[in-house]
Write an enzyme that holds these catalytic residues in place. Structure first.
Site, mmCIF file in Angstrom:
data_model
loop_
_atom_site.group_PDB
_atom_site.id
_atom_site.type_symbol
_atom_site.label_atom_id
_atom_site.label_comp_id
_atom_site.label_asym_id
_atom_site.label_seq_id
_atom_site.Cartn_x
_atom_site.Cartn_y
_atom_site.Cartn_z
ATOM 1 N N SER A 446 9.315 -8.145 -4.987
ATOM 2 C CA SER A 446 9.351 -9.466 -4.388
ATOM 3 C C SER A 446 9.381 -10.549 -5.458
ATOM 4 O O SER A 446 8.812 -10.397 -6.538
ATOM 5 C CB SER A 446 8.148 -9.669 -3.470
ATOM 6 O OG SER A 446 6.956 -9.431 -4.161
ATOM 7 N N TRP A 574 -1.618 1.467 6.369
ATOM 8 C CA TRP A 574 -1.789 0.056 6.712
ATOM 9 C C TRP A 574 -1.463 -0.234 8.169
ATOM 10 O O TRP A 574 -1.203 -1.364 8.557
ATOM 11 C CB TRP A 574 -0.996 -0.822 5.735
ATOM 12 C CG TRP A 574 -1.608 -0.782 4.352
ATOM 13 C CD1 TRP A 574 -2.810 -0.208 4.027
ATOM 14 C CD2 TRP A 574 -1.089 -1.318 3.134
ATOM 15 N NE1 TRP A 574 -3.053 -0.353 2.678
ATOM 16 C CE2 TRP A 574 -2.021 -1.032 2.101
ATOM 17 C CE3 TRP A 574 0.075 -2.021 2.806
ATOM 18 C CZ2 TRP A 574 -1.824 -1.412 0.774
ATOM 19 C CZ3 TRP A 574 0.268 -2.404 1.476
ATOM 20 C CH2 TRP A 574 -0.670 -2.113 0.482
ATOM 21 N N HIS A 655 6.111 2.871 -6.840
ATOM 22 C CA HIS A 655 5.176 1.875 -7.374
ATOM 23 C C HIS A 655 3.800 2.044 -6.733
ATOM 24 O O HIS A 655 3.695 2.332 -5.544
ATOM 25 C CB HIS A 655 5.721 0.472 -7.106
ATOM 26 C CG HIS A 655 4.688 -0.589 -7.276
ATOM 27 N ND1 HIS A 655 4.207 -0.950 -8.501
ATOM 28 C CD2 HIS A 655 4.005 -1.332 -6.363
ATOM 29 C CE1 HIS A 655 3.282 -1.891 -8.343
ATOM 30 N NE2 HIS A 655 3.143 -2.135 -7.055
ATOM 31 N N HIS A 705 -1.729 -11.614 -9.790
ATOM 32 C CA HIS A 705 -2.637 -12.365 -8.911
ATOM 33 C C HIS A 705 -3.017 -13.701 -9.517
ATOM 34 O O HIS A 705 -3.669 -14.515 -8.883
ATOM 35 C CB HIS A 705 -3.908 -11.564 -8.646
ATOM 36 C CG HIS A 705 -3.639 -10.277 -7.928
ATOM 37 N ND1 HIS A 705 -3.148 -10.238 -6.645
ATOM 38 C CD2 HIS A 705 -3.743 -8.992 -8.319
ATOM 39 C CE1 HIS A 705 -2.980 -8.982 -6.276
ATOM 40 N NE2 HIS A 705 -3.336 -8.210 -7.268
HETATM 41 N N1 GLN Z 1 7.865 -4.111 -3.478
HETATM 42 C C1 GLN Z 1 6.663 -4.763 -3.084
HETATM 43 C C2 GLN Z 1 6.615 -6.173 -3.672
HETATM 44 O O1 GLN Z 1 7.045 -6.351 -4.739
HETATM 45 C C3 GLN Z 1 5.443 -4.007 -3.528
HETATM 46 C C4 GLN Z 1 4.168 -4.667 -3.051
HETATM 47 C C5 GLN Z 1 2.900 -3.874 -3.292
HETATM 48 O O2 GLN Z 1 2.879 -2.933 -4.050
HETATM 49 N N2 GLN Z 1 1.807 -4.270 -2.714
HETATM 50 O O3 GLN Z 1 6.126 -7.089 -3.081
HETATM 51 ZN ZN ZN Z 2 1.930 -3.364 -5.962
#
Ligand code: GLN
Ligand code: ZN
Length: 765
Positions: A446, A574, A655, A705
């Site tokens: 993102s 989730w 990821h 963050h």
């Molecule tokens: N592809 C998602 C992003 O970049 C991964 C988000 C995540 O790992 N929480 O937002």
């Molecule tokens: Zn992440």
């Protein structure tokens, strides 16, 4: 009469009143009196609701303005000096510990700058608690008397309650030593802490409480011997004090059988066990009850949204009655209802057929009462009949069952979950196509979700712009993101995910078998609530979900653009899962839906595909053993089913974030490249753990963050440290996670510096 009881009720309010009030208070928009009033109204509302439903044992002190564990830290004066020194009001100290506080000096007040205490996941739920943080200088004493105040508040409304407290052993075990006292073992503080429990319990008794609920949920974990021994010490001490209320000793979220020796001699009035999660513990746990002890039978699920099966629950309670007699049995929720949304009646748009299968906290309260009445011999035949009908409708509905999906899951074999060649060979083929430099750079998916994006999405949802207009808008966002990445020289690009509201919801909305609520909020932490999608039936993908955006992105650049999907385990974790089908089956169904998507992306010319699994670690069962091993096995299998349908030359990325990951857990996924949140880990041992990870890896280089912008030098020195124990030819350069919560300003600079650092190393190596 067999009694009914609730272990805790959601405190956020039916319309998120608590969130609105606390956030307004933090922004200085409402007074402390206004905030306290909102809390008081929510409590009164919850008590009355339970009283009117006919619940016999109603909880108090289940309310909190932030977190019930943090409440105890304030109550016991476990307040690190860095907060205490500001002499804020108790409530502001409490919020400062929960969320940090940064405030400029004014004429009357001095400046405050302090970060929050650590926040940790509450067992395997999506709730997070604020970690008690002890030091040698912690001065245990009672600070106020919140449990007593709230008990009296209910009493004034004519409602007798059973106050809830997290127990002393769990409170200490879930805490940690502060930075200045690392040699401190929290459990060694038991002697100081237990007298405070006695003191507060005595005050409760004086206020009129005849019973209390003390939660010791850590009993569902693997515990060292000295922790197990602490229960006897603590509860013997409490039993030696005269004039305390009767204690119901509660555990939940798992089986206590491996720890029975720790509790079987405890002098408490009643035990509560979670028979929703672990009905098989029934014989073992009931065997420890002494003749004067009662059993609270947790049969109404506090963790999920499904209507209870009255026949099944009643049968279990009946079994308890046969063994112990009516007077010694209490019907209860399995845990606090904190983990369920407040009221199903707020859902106006749900398909009525599906709505009839659900029960939120308000409905569950009534369920406890019906089961209690039923086993007491009262006439609840109308309720039983309606319930049996809902249960059988759900079981036979064609929303729940899709034979084709079931067949497909049954047909999954080794071949479907294995890439056609091992990694080295895949890599060779991929190298030929991508020709990537050493230290290839990429991002996690993102890019900033700007206000403009949210406004346009809302317009599209409301119908004030057409699908074509919206698509045009999304494409222009994608183009901005692509051009920026090209400009700064990133190697593997992303489209930026502007079309996604949430990484699970976005796909859930396109998968048959999912449903969504309008108001099904559940507290995640503090004022942050989530609205999990609900898996109601067999899952399948009617059509491509993400191909259009990826294809557009790839069409406007010559660099590879990653297709971007959310993995099966994360979609499952989730969401509220089904309770009529096991988790593995649900994960495999999701995996098949994603497999089709992965294959479609490949067919559409997408050469790199990332399947995110940030929730992989949190799904790990609480105890070591068979269940955990099985989880790791099916979690990896689902990922491989989703990603093994592609050719060797298609590069699969994954990821992970949010928690310490054991590299061994991700090996079995066999992704070509993984990226991991890493920037806050300074521990050289943690880096070394990844040394033997066989495939390629990107250890996150900056914290997404925070708006902070790391300099090029900082990136260089970070990579240098990693290179001490990590082979350069396997290393990717990327941030910790997606950039959706960041602004463009800092995103641009941080990524530019990151790419510069990668270029620096290409010259060095
Ligand atoms: N592809 C998602 C992003 O970049 C991964 C988000 C995540 O790992 N929480 O937002
Ligand atoms: Zn992440």
């Amino acid at each position: 009469m067999v009694q009914s009881s609730v272990l805790g009720f959601p405190r956020i309010g039916a319309n998120r009143e608590l969130k609105k009030a606390t956030e307004a208070y933090w922004q200085g928009k409402v007074s402390v009196e206004d905030l306290l009033k909102v809390g008081k109204d929510i409590r009164a509302h919850n008590w009355k609701l339970q009283k009117e439903a006919g619940v016999d044992v109603i909880p108090s002190n289940d309310f909190s303005f932030y977190d019930q564990v943090l409440d105890l830290s304030l109550l016991f004066n476990v307040i690190p000096e860095r907060y205490a020194k500001y002499n804020l009001s108790p409530l502001d100290t409490f919020f400062a510990m929960g969320r940090g506080l940064q405030r400029k000096a004014t004429e009357t007040e001095k400046a405050v700058d302090v970060t929050a205490l650590e926040m940790v996941k509450w067992f395997d739920s999506n709730y997070h608690y604020v970690r008690p943080t002890f030091s040698h200088s912690t001065q245990f004493k009672l600070n106020g008397q919140k449990p007593v105040d709230e008990f009296l508040e209910a009493k004034a409304l004519g409602i007798q309650t059973r106050p809830v407290l997290l127990g002393p052993v769990s409170y200490l075990f879930l805490g940690k030593a502060d930075k200045d006292s690392l040699d401190l073992e929290p459990l060694s503080l038991l002697q100081k802490l237990v007298p405070l429990y006695a003191e507060i319990l005595k005050k409760l008794a004086e206020a009129g409480a005849t019973e209390v609920q003390i939660d010791e949920p850590i009993l569902v974990l693997d515990l060292p011997q000295q922790v197990k021994a602490a229960f006897k010490t603590a509860y013997d001490f409490l039993a030696s004090q005269s004039g305390l209320p009767a204690i119901t000793f509660a555990t939940y979220f798992g089986t206590v059988v491996p720890n029975l020796d720790a509790i079987k001699e405890l002098p408490v009035a009643a035990f509560h066990f979670d028979f929703v999660r672990n009905p098989e513990q029934f014989d073992d746990v009931t065997a420890i009850l002494k003749e004067n002890q009662s059993l609270s039978v947790g049969v109404i699920d506090g963790r999920n949204i499904w209507k209870n099966d009255f026949a099944k629950s009643s049968a279990l309670v009946q079994k308890a009655i046969e063994k112990l007699g009516k007077d010694r049995v209490i019907v209860a929720t399995s845990s606090s209802l904190l983990h369920t949304p407040v009221d199903l009646e707020n859902e106006k748009k749900l398909n009525p057929e599906i709505k009839d299968w659900f029960s939120f906290a308000t409905q569950k309260v009534k369920e406890v009462v019906v089961v209690a009445k039923n086993v007491s011999g009262e006439d609840v035949s109308a309720e039983l009949k309606a319930n049996a009908k809902s249960v059988s409708n759900r079981a036979s509905s064609n929303i729940t069952n899709n034979e084709e999906v079931q067949k497909r899951v049954a047909s999954i074999d080794e071949k479907m979950s294995t890439r056609s060649s091992p990694f080295p060979q895949r890599l060779e083929e991929q190298n030929k196509i991508f020709n990537l430099p050493l230290f290839p750079t990429t991002t996690i998916g993102s890019f900033p979700q700007t206000k403009d994006i949210r406004i346009n999405r809302n317009k599209f949802v409301k119908g004030t712009i057409t699908a074509e207009e919206y698509e045009k808008f999304i494409n222009s966002e994608i183009e901005t993101v692509i051009r920026f990445q090209e400009e700064i020289g990133l190697d593997v690009l992303v489209h930026g995910e502007p079309e996604r509201n949430d990484m699970v919801q976005y796909f859930g909305e396109q998968i048959d078998g999912y449903t969504f609520t309008a108001n099904g909020w559940v507290q995640s932490y503090g004022s942050r609530y989530v609205r999990p999608p609900i898996i109601v039936g067999d899952l399948s993908r009617p059509k491509a979900m993400s191909v259009k955006e990826s294809v557009y992105a790839q069409s406007i650049t010559t660099k590879p653009v990653k297709g971007m999907l959310t993995g099966p385990v994360t979609c499952l974790r989730w969401s509220f899962p089904r309770n009529d089908v096991d988790q593995k089956t649900q994960a495999l169904q999701l995996a098949l839906a994603l497999r089709d998507e992965v294959n479609d992306l490949e067919a559409a010319g997408i050469k790199v595909i990332q399947v995110d699994e940030p929730a992989l670690r949190e799904g790990l069962p609480l105890r070591a053993g068979d269940e955990r091993a099985a989880y790791l096995q099916w979690a990896a299998e689902s990922f491989r089913v989703a990603t093994s349908g592609v050719a060797n030359k298609t590069q699969i990325h994954s990821h992970f974030c949010y928690s310490d990951l054991d590299p061994n857990h991700i090996k079995a996924l066999d992704a070509d490249v993984v990226s991991i949140e890493f920037s806050k880990k300074d521990d050289p041992n943690y880096i070394a753990e990844f040394q033997n990870y066989p495939n390629h890896i990107g250890l996150g280089l900056f914290d997404i963050h925070s708006p902070r912008i790391p300099s090029t030098e900082e990136f260089i020195s970070k990579i240098e440290t990693i290179m001490k124990s990590y082979p350069a030819e396997k290393f990717w350069v990327n941030p910790d996670c997606g950039l959706k919560t960041r602004g463009w300003e800092e995103t641009k600079l941080s990524l530019t510096h990151m790419v510069e650092a990668a270029k620096h190393f290409r010259e060095v190596y």
